[in-house]
Structure formats: C-alpha cells, structure tokens
Design a protein around this motif. Structure first.
Motif, PDB file in Angstrom:
ATOM      1  N   ALA A  45       1.908   6.186   9.959  1.00 40.68           N
ATOM      2  CA  ALA A  45       1.078   7.193  10.367  1.00 40.68           C
ATOM      3  C   ALA A  45       0.965   7.645  11.584  1.00 40.68           C
ATOM      4  N   ASP A  46       0.634   6.641  12.327  1.00 39.83           N
ATOM      5  CA  ASP A  46       0.496   6.805  13.819  1.00 39.83           C
ATOM      6  C   ASP A  46       1.735   7.425  14.748  1.00 39.83           C
ATOM      7  N   GLN A  47       2.934   6.642  14.365  1.00 40.33           N
ATOM      8  CA  GLN A  47       4.141   7.077  14.959  1.00 40.33           C
ATOM      9  C   GLN A  47       5.043   8.335  14.675  1.00 40.33           C
ATOM     10  N   TYR A  48       4.930   8.476  13.023  1.00 39.27           N
ATOM     11  CA  TYR A  48       5.971   9.493  12.799  1.00 39.27           C
ATOM     12  C   TYR A  48       5.539  10.441  11.456  1.00 39.27           C
ATOM     13  N   HIS A  49       4.871   9.551  10.494  1.00 39.29           N
ATOM     14  CA  HIS A  49       4.707  10.032   9.296  1.00 39.29           C
ATOM     15  C   HIS A  49       3.882  11.012   8.810  1.00 39.29           C
ATOM     16  N   LYS A  50       2.934  11.502   9.738  1.00 36.95           N
ATOM     17  CA  LYS A  50       1.988  12.782   9.483  1.00 36.95           C
ATOM     18  C   LYS A  50       2.982  13.837   9.631  1.00 36.95           C
ATOM     19  N   VAL A  51       4.059  13.623  10.534  1.00 32.15           N
ATOM     20  CA  VAL A  51       4.987  14.973  10.423  1.00 32.15           C
ATOM     21  C   VAL A  51       6.025  15.119   9.314  1.00 32.15           C
ATOM     22  N   LEU A  52       6.381  13.837   8.745  1.00 28.14           N
ATOM     23  CA  LEU A  52       7.221  13.696   7.655  1.00 28.14           C
ATOM     24  C   LEU A  52       6.688  13.561   6.172  1.00 28.14           C
ATOM     25  N   CYS A  53       5.362  13.363   6.061  1.00 24.92           N
ATOM     26  CA  CYS A  53       4.738  13.159   4.908  1.00 24.92           C
ATOM     27  C   CYS A  53       4.907  14.857   3.975  1.00 24.92           C
ATOM     28  N   LEU A  54       5.493  14.448   2.795  1.00 25.92           N
ATOM     29  CA  LEU A  54       5.617  15.605   2.097  1.00 25.92           C
ATOM     30  C   LEU A  54       4.537  15.831   0.951  1.00 25.92           C
ATOM     31  N   GLY A  55       3.382  14.975   0.816  1.00 25.37           N
ATOM     32  CA  GLY A  55       2.282  15.137   0.207  1.00 25.37           C
ATOM     33  C   GLY A  55       2.772  15.232  -1.358  1.00 25.37           C
ATOM     34  N   GLN A  97       0.817  -1.448   0.127  1.00 26.47           N
ATOM     35  CA  GLN A  97       0.049   0.106  -0.003  1.00 26.47           C
ATOM     36  C   GLN A  97       0.833   1.098  -0.135  1.00 26.47           C
ATOM     37  N   ALA A  98       0.242   2.224  -0.702  1.00 25.04           N
ATOM     38  CA  ALA A  98       0.947   3.522  -0.553  1.00 25.04           C
ATOM     39  C   ALA A  98       0.253   4.500   0.288  1.00 25.04           C
ATOM     40  N   CYS A  99       1.125   5.490   0.534  1.00 29.94           N
ATOM     41  CA  CYS A  99       0.599   6.506   1.626  1.00 29.94           C
ATOM     42  C   CYS A  99      -0.291   7.402   0.524  1.00 29.94           C
ATOM     43  N   PRO A 100      -1.419   7.741   0.832  1.00 28.17           N
ATOM     44  CA  PRO A 100      -2.161   8.327  -0.233  1.00 28.17           C
ATOM     45  C   PRO A 100      -1.958   9.803  -0.716  1.00 28.17           C
ATOM     46  N   GLN A 101      -1.173  10.367   0.521  1.00 29.51           N
ATOM     47  CA  GLN A 101      -0.744  11.795   0.147  1.00 29.51           C
ATOM     48  C   GLN A 101       0.665  11.992  -0.617  1.00 29.51           C
ATOM     49  N   CYS A 102       1.657  10.837  -0.015  1.00 27.89           N
ATOM     50  CA  CYS A 102       3.072  11.220  -0.875  1.00 27.89           C
ATOM     51  C   CYS A 102       3.372  10.022  -1.540  1.00 27.89           C
ATOM     52  N   GLN A 103       2.455   9.083  -1.648  1.00 23.88           N
ATOM     53  CA  GLN A 103       2.894   7.819  -2.455  1.00 23.88           C
ATOM     54  C   GLN A 103       4.003   6.944  -1.860  1.00 23.88           C
ATOM     55  N   VAL A 104       4.616   7.304  -0.607  1.00 21.40           N
ATOM     56  CA  VAL A 104       5.639   6.201  -0.059  1.00 21.40           C
ATOM     57  C   VAL A 104       4.902   4.982   0.143  1.00 21.40           C
ATOM     58  N   MET A 105       5.718   3.953  -0.083  1.00 11.97           N
ATOM     59  CA  MET A 105       5.264   2.615   0.009  1.00 11.97           C
ATOM     60  C   MET A 105       5.423   1.661   1.033  1.00 11.97           C
ATOM     61  N   TYR A 106       4.453   0.776   1.422  1.00  5.85           N
ATOM     62  CA  TYR A 106       4.394  -0.013   2.644  1.00  5.85           C
ATOM     63  C   TYR A 106       4.087  -1.454   2.194  1.00  5.85           C
ATOM     64  N   CYS A 107       4.464  -2.342   3.088  1.00  4.91           N
ATOM     65  CA  CYS A 107       4.548  -3.805   2.724  1.00  4.91           C
ATOM     66  C   CYS A 107       2.870  -4.205   2.914  1.00  4.91           C
ATOM     67  N   SER A 108       2.205  -3.608   3.796  1.00  7.62           N
ATOM     68  CA  SER A 108       0.866  -3.926   4.117  1.00  7.62           C
ATOM     69  C   SER A 108       0.132  -2.569   4.829  1.00  7.62           C
ATOM     70  N   SER A 109      -1.233  -2.823   4.936  1.00 12.39           N
ATOM     71  CA  SER A 109      -1.940  -1.767   5.617  1.00 12.39           C
ATOM     72  C   SER A 109      -1.511  -1.489   7.044  1.00 12.39           C
ATOM     73  N   GLU A 110      -0.792  -2.613   7.461  1.00 13.82           N
ATOM     74  CA  GLU A 110      -0.663  -2.535   8.989  1.00 13.82           C
ATOM     75  C   GLU A 110       0.592  -1.519   9.097  1.00 13.82           C
TER      76      GLU A 110
END
Length: 401
Positions: A127-137, A108-121
C-alpha cells in the motif's frame, strides 16, 4: 537477467549498496557495469542478499491459481495444498505437516480489492509503495477496467512459458506516481543499463514473441490509458515504452517460490531412523513421479548462482567456486543443458535473447571451433521450439514456483 521458466519476476536494486564484499564497476560501453569481489569469497558462501525494487507474479501463473503474496511473492498455498494441486490428487496427505512454512492465519487481504498478502507487513508495504495506484477495488473482476484490459491483452499476446509481466512495468509506474520523492524512484530506475533504440525494440519484440511484432502499439495504448502520468511521459511514447521492455528484459531476475519445495528441504534435515528415512525418501520420490514433474554479467562458466531459499522475493547470490579479490562475479544466463552446447549455439541463444556476444574464458578458448551447430543440438532446438510437454511444465512449476 531473465529466467523464463520461473513464475515470478523482479527488478533488483544495486547489489553494491547491500554487500561489503562486492562493488559495482563500469567495464565498458558494450558490457556496461559488472559485479566484482572486494575480498576473497569461498565456494558456498552467500555473497549477498537483496530485495527487489519491484516484483510481480506472471499473469498466466496467477490465472492458474498459484497463490502467492502480491508483495513478496511468498507461496500462500500450504505444502499439502501445493502437492494436491500439482499431482491432481485432492486426497493426498503429506507426513510431517508441521514442516510447512506457510501460516494461513497470518494472511491478509486488501480490504478494497481482496488481493492477498502473506502478512500485515506485506499488505502495508504494498500500500505504501504502489498498491494505492493499482488497487481496483470493486472493479477487480471487471474485464472493462483499464488495468484488466491491459492484463488480458498481455495474456493474449504472451503465452506460457512467460519471460516477464506487464505488471512489473505497471508497478514501476505506480511506485513513481505514489512516491513523495518521485525523483528518487526515477533515479533508481535510471541506474540500469540502457540500450540503443534498435536494441530496445528488438528486446521488446523478443519478450512478446515475434508473431506479435506489430502489436506493441496496442499494449502501449492500453498501458497509457491505464497508468499515464505527466512525470513519466517519456515512458508512454513508443520509444520510451520500448525502453521499459528493454530495461526489464536485460535487468530482470526470475523468482521461484514453493511451499512444497520448502517442505522437502525440511524433511531432508530431519534426523530419522534408517527405516523411517527410507520410507520418507520413497514417499517424496513417488510424489515427484506423480507430479511428473541481478546484476551480474553472464559467463558460460559461472562462479555464482542466484536462489530463493526463503520462499519469497529475497534473492541470495552464492559462490559456486572460490572467488579472488578483483575477480568479476558472474552468473549464467543459460540453462545447464545450454551451457554444454557448442560455442556457436551458446552465442546464438545469447545474441537472440540478450543482444551480446559472450567473451568469457570458455568462449575465448573455443574460438577456433567452427561456427556450426551439431545435428544433435539442432534436434534439441527443434524440440524446444515445438514446446515443452505437459509433464515438463509441471516439473518446472514443482521446482521453480
């Protein structure tokens, strides 16, 4: 500890919290804390497993398109894709493709910046730990975004093989900024051994490279512009910024993930007729030829080693020998070939990279040796200083990614 040829890096939690067979004890002001066995541990036993507090992919590795989950660092390439990229053979086809552990349909990709993850988990955990701050959209590819400026400057200062990533420190800041309980995360990071100001500065420069000694202030300024937070103001002044580097340099753990390596292990476990086994082994040998390649204190004769058999950031610490109750559990900060060098050469490497003098049983037994480096070792060090060959770099990626 640091593993400079690995392609991922992480900062792990206190293992005493996750294993009943070990405990963390304070040794002295020089060594700080150490990991000790609480009961007998047999050779080959897994002493503990742990997840890192934060982890980050090396930035040059990311630029070279090694695809990994942004959160757990699991390889996102299939084993066949990994083999094709490393061998430069786009037509390469692996037998027993069903043994590949990568499942692209779950990515799955972050819907804002398209950074990829191996799963929705993993996407949600980031997103819960740090990505909201670092997401570049939509600014993900904008070179003028403050975080991209920080990344590009780091790459310009710190060429492969990398020993750390500025994004590991960025994720530390982001985790605190995003946390509801900021004091909890600050306390977690404060548990790691600290150094004097001079030692911290020396470690910071070692991570960057001596030729960039005067550019730490540039990184500091960019780091502040991208991530400043009042709760962490001490990390943004020059002394505190050096402390971040020292914390990572002395407590970080290299991570290696590889879908191709997992496929090879799967092939090893297959029960095949002798002729098919010989053919498969021959294929794997040829593939390698085509490619051409935590918390524990150090000992030159380690009784444990760290590995990543799950193809993600989950560290497994395993016993290399039987360990008795009360015995300190040690890994080696040196590579295998470095451990075979003279006491003087080993101390030189450890002093330059980790700022301590080893007093393990092997070093104590060799105290009467002259403080000289043999001609053979000098030639090896000169070869290392000139840099690895392209083939060596590819082998490191094959085995350590």
């Amino acid at each position: 500890m640091a593993a400079p040829l690995d392609d991922m890096f992480s900062l792990c939690e206190d293992p005493g919290k996750v294993a009943s067979s070990v405990e963390v004890r304070f040794i002295d002001n020089l060594k700080g804390k150490g990991l000790f066995a609480k009961k007998s541990i047999k050779k080959g036993d897994t002493i503990f497993t742990e997840r890192p507090l934060v982890s980050a992919q090396f930035l040059w590795n990311e630029l070279y398109k090694y695809k990994a989950c942004e959160y757990c660092l699991r390889a996102l390439e299939t084993a066949e894709e990994n083999a094709r990229r490393l061998s430069g053979n786009p037509a390469l086809s692996l037998p027993h493709a069903e043994l590949c552990c990568v499942h692209p349909e779950l990515h799955q990709a972050c819907p804002q910046c398209q950074v990829m993850y191996c799963s929705s988990e993993c996407r949600q955990a980031a997103a819960d730990q740090y990505h909201k701050v670092l997401c570049l959209g939509p600014s993900q590819d904008d070179p003028n975004h403050p975080i991209n400026k920080l990344k590009n400057t780091w790459r310009s200062m710190h060429y492969p093989p990398e020993t750390s990533s500025i994004m590991l420190m960025a994720k530390m800041v982001a985790a605190v900024k995003q946390a509801k309980d900021k004091a909890h995360w600050q306390k977690l990071f404060s548990h790691f051994c600290s150094r004097t100001a001079n030692e911290e500065e020396e470690i910071a420069h070692k991570l960057l490279g001596e030729q960039f000694r005067g550019q730490l202030a540039v990184l500091n300024g960019l780091f502040t512009a991208a991530l400043y937070d009042d709760h962490l103001s001490r990390w943004f002044v020059p002394e505190g910024f050096c402390s971040l580097f020292a914390l990572v340099g002395t407590n970080g753990q290299g991570i290696g993930t590889s879908s191709l390596s997992q496929w090879v292990h799967g092939c090893d476990a297959l029960e095949l007729p002798a002729q098919q086994r010989a053919q498969l082994d021959s294929f794997i040998d040829q593939l390698y030829r085509d490619i051409e390649k935590g918390h524990c204190n150090h000992s030159c004769i380690p009784n444990a080693e760290a590995s990543f058999p799950d193809n993600n950031f989950l560290l497994h610490l395993s016993a290399l020998s039987d360990i008795s109750p009360g015995e300190e559990i040690c890994i080696s900060y040196l590579e295998c070939c470095q451990r075979d060098r003279s006491r003087h050469s080993r101390h030189k490497i450890l002093r330059e990279n980790y700022l301590f003098i080893c007093s393990c049983p092997k070093c104590v037994s060799q105290m009467d040796e002259p403080d000289l480096t043999s001609e053979e070792e000098e030639e090896e060090e000169e070869g290392e200083a000139e840099g690895e060959t392209e083939g060596d770099e590819m082998e490191d990626e094959m085995t350590d990614v």
